[in-house]
Design an enzyme around this catalytic site. Structure first.
Site, PDB file in Angstrom:
ATOM      1  N   HIS A 171     -26.733   3.041 -41.358  1.00  0.00           N
ATOM      2  CA  HIS A 171     -26.573   3.791 -40.095  1.00  0.00           C
ATOM      3  C   HIS A 171     -27.548   3.285 -39.028  1.00  0.00           C
ATOM      4  O   HIS A 171     -27.961   4.048 -38.157  1.00  0.00           O
ATOM      5  CB  HIS A 171     -26.803   5.292 -40.290  1.00  0.00           C
ATOM      6  CG  HIS A 171     -26.041   5.889 -41.429  1.00  0.00           C
ATOM      7  ND1 HIS A 171     -24.803   6.483 -41.271  1.00  0.00           N
ATOM      8  CD2 HIS A 171     -26.307   5.951 -42.762  1.00  0.00           C
ATOM      9  CE1 HIS A 171     -24.364   6.913 -42.447  1.00  0.00           C
ATOM     10  NE2 HIS A 171     -25.257   6.583 -43.373  1.00  0.00           N
ATOM     11  N   SER A 184     -31.069 -15.768 -16.437  1.00  0.00           N
ATOM     12  CA  SER A 184     -30.410 -14.883 -15.476  1.00  0.00           C
ATOM     13  C   SER A 184     -30.500 -15.506 -14.094  1.00  0.00           C
ATOM     14  O   SER A 184     -31.478 -16.170 -13.761  1.00  0.00           O
ATOM     15  CB  SER A 184     -31.110 -13.529 -15.481  1.00  0.00           C
ATOM     16  OG  SER A 184     -30.899 -12.855 -14.256  1.00  0.00           O
ATOM     17  N   LYS A 188     -35.717 -13.687 -17.824  1.00  0.00           N
ATOM     18  CA  LYS A 188     -34.724 -13.442 -18.860  1.00  0.00           C
ATOM     19  C   LYS A 188     -34.433 -14.630 -19.763  1.00  0.00           C
ATOM     20  O   LYS A 188     -34.392 -15.770 -19.327  1.00  0.00           O
ATOM     21  CB  LYS A 188     -33.405 -12.995 -18.216  1.00  0.00           C
ATOM     22  CG  LYS A 188     -33.491 -11.650 -17.555  1.00  0.00           C
ATOM     23  CD  LYS A 188     -33.393 -10.521 -18.553  1.00  0.00           C
ATOM     24  CE  LYS A 188     -31.934 -10.257 -18.850  1.00  0.00           C
ATOM     25  NZ  LYS A 188     -31.784  -9.208 -19.827  1.00  0.00           N
ATOM     26  N   GLU A 245     -23.650 -13.424 -28.242  1.00  0.00           N
ATOM     27  CA  GLU A 245     -22.781 -12.417 -27.626  1.00  0.00           C
ATOM     28  C   GLU A 245     -21.339 -12.926 -27.523  1.00  0.00           C
ATOM     29  O   GLU A 245     -20.383 -12.179 -27.732  1.00  0.00           O
ATOM     30  CB  GLU A 245     -23.284 -12.068 -26.227  1.00  0.00           C
ATOM     31  CG  GLU A 245     -24.597 -11.323 -26.224  1.00  0.00           C
ATOM     32  CD  GLU A 245     -25.155 -11.207 -24.810  1.00  0.00           C
ATOM     33  OE1 GLU A 245     -25.021 -10.145 -24.206  1.00  0.00           O
ATOM     34  OE2 GLU A 245     -25.726 -12.198 -24.301  1.00  0.00           O
TER      35      GLU A 245
END
Ligand code: ARG
Length: 481
Positions: A158, A279, A285, A292
């Site tokens: 979980h 970024s 960043k 992803e």
């Protein structure tokens, strides 16, 4: 002026430009060109061998087709967009080149058995390539796992801290997932490797074709059984699409894991720069875009499977033109999976793990609670009662900002007389990890066994795959002689 269609005889007028462009599959099935030519080569050989056409005509066809193959391989073959598909194009170009003999190629054949043959040969190669890449990724993971059988990290359920595990154990979990994927592909391979040629349009043919011969010439195990089933069947494409979707779901989970592990909240690992991007506005960043995108692109493979299932659902038996919409998805799933496999292995290989951070993460969340309960069980308490006792100890620790291992002996005794100083040693994280010696468990010696058995299976998959690749190479060499 539009090229003449294969079937123009029945029509007083040709199809409209709109119909031609609407029905064309050329932009998609051009990819099958190589398979279409070798399929024709085998068919032409067989026609000549059994005397359906003259030997000299069969030879003319064969040499024309071999030249076509060479031209295709060197990029010198121009296809006509006005001709509806790759099959029509190949026959047309061949006939232009070799003359009258070209008009005999399609004897005892339909595009229905032809397209299925081409497509099966594509999927066959796609499977071999995919499995090869899957095995490579498994090896990258095992390489890392071998060095991390003693590295402690939190195991989660979980997404909450559950029990301590080793990083090697965790990585091996991915290996066994991918092992099932490889098995699924190889299993689908066995079912698909049957030759449709000779099924004709749907009912077989009255010509004395030798289906065993074409099947063998193209490296299939044997001809298919029922002509009508053969031209209706896209199970092989569906299985392939499912196998790709399933593997992509596994890769997606790995992508998600990398996103989490490299996030500032976890910091279990640092993403190699080569797999990160920045970024346009935030100078600080470093984003895990590759991970992803692997996660995101699983949607493509899942969507492709749904598309294929939906095309096939409700079709009556035999060939229906809907089935032309079967290839794009299979090609797309293949491209998606193979490109993601090529990225995910190197990403795990080059990841730098923060072992200290992982160990520190284990301090919180009472990862050793189960072990304390098991300890009470060893001292005679029924497990359900031990669960209650440790639950109460955890509640006490939460309230007082403590860990189980920092409780004093007096405090422990307050929960159960069975607890003492040894109990505290018993629940050190290392001890908890080493204790999980059940088969398949996270104890280092068990993980080493898992590594050894995974390696053996990978090696057998590898040799199965390589054996097929070599066998098919020989098949093509023989066919092109
Ligand atoms: N382009 C077609 C396809 O991909 C080839 C088969 C055409 N057969 C037919 N009977 N129209 O499905």
């Amino acid at each position: 002026m539009a090229e003449k269609q294969l079937w123009s005889g029945r029509f007083a007028e040709g199809p409209s430009e709109m119909t031609l462009s609407f029905t064309s599959s050329l932009p998609v099935d051009t990819r099958l060109a190589w398979y279409d030519i070798v399929g024709s080569l085998a068919h032409a050989r067989m026609l000549g061998e059994v005397g359906i056409i003259q030997k000299d005509e069969s030879e003319i066809l064969a040499s024309g087709l071999k030249q076509l193959l060479t031209d295709l391989e060197s990029g010198d073959l121009d296809l006509s967009p006005e001709l509806e598909d790759v099959h029509t194009n190949m026959e047309h170009i061949l006939t232009q080149r070799v003359g009258e003999a070209g008009k005999r190629l399609h004897t005892a054949r339909s595009r229905n058995d032809q397209v299925s043959t081409d497509f099966r040969m594509f999927v066959r190669d796609a499977i071999l390539e995919t499995v090869t890449l899957l095995l490579d990724v498994q090896y990258e993971l095992i390489d890392r796992a071998e060095k991390e059988t003693g590295t402690i990290m939190p195991g989660f359920t979980h997404m909450q801290h559950a029990q301590p595990v080793s990083l090697g154990f965790h990585l091996m979990a991915h290996v066994f997932r991918l092992q099932r994927d490889a098995e699924r592909f190889l299993d689908a391979y066995k079912r698909l490797n049957q030759c449709p040629l000779g099924a004709g349009a749907l009912g077989g043919t009255g010509h004395p074709v030798d289906r065993e011969m074409t099947s063998a010439l193209l490296g299939f195990d044997r001809p298919t059984d029922n002509a009508m089933d053969t031209v209706s069947d896209r199970d092989f494409a569906l299985e392939f699409a499912y196998d790709c979707a399933q593997a992509m779901v596994h890769l997606s989970s790995m992508g998600e894991e990398l996103v989490l592990w490299t996030s500032p909240e976890f910091r279990f690992a640092e993403m190699p720069d080569a797999f990160a991007t920045g970024s346009s506005i935030m100078p600080q960043k470093k984003n895990p875009d590759v991970a992803e995108l692997v996660r995101g692109r699983s949607s493509i493979a899942i969507g492709n499977l749904m598309q294929l299932l939906t095309v096939m659902k409700g079709l009556p038996l035999s060939y229906n033109r809907d089935m032309q919409e079967d290839k794009g998805s299979a090609f797309s799933s293949y491209e998606t999976l193979t490109s993601c496999l090529s990225m995910i292995g190197p990403m795990y290989r080059d990841l730098s793990f923060d072992r200290e951070r992982m160990a520190r993460a284990c301090a919180d969340g009472f990862l050793n609670a189960t072990d304390l309960a098991d300890h009470l069980v060893q001292r005679g308490m029924p497990f359900r009662q031990a669960h209650e006792v440790v639950g109460a100890a955890v509640q006490y620790c939460v309230k007082n900002g403590m860990r189980l291992e920092s409780l004093s002996v007096e405090e422990l005794k307050g929960f159960s007389d069975l607890l003492d100083q040894d109990s505290i040693d018993h629940i050190s994280l290392e001890a908890c990890l080493r204790r999980r010696t059940s088969a398949g468990g996270t104890a280092p010696e068990r993980v080493k066994e898992q590594i050894a058995s995974a390696k053996a299976i990978i090696d057998s998959h590898r040799s199965e795959c390589n054996g097929e690749i070599v066998r098919l190479d020989e098949v093509w060499e023989e066919l092109r002689k």
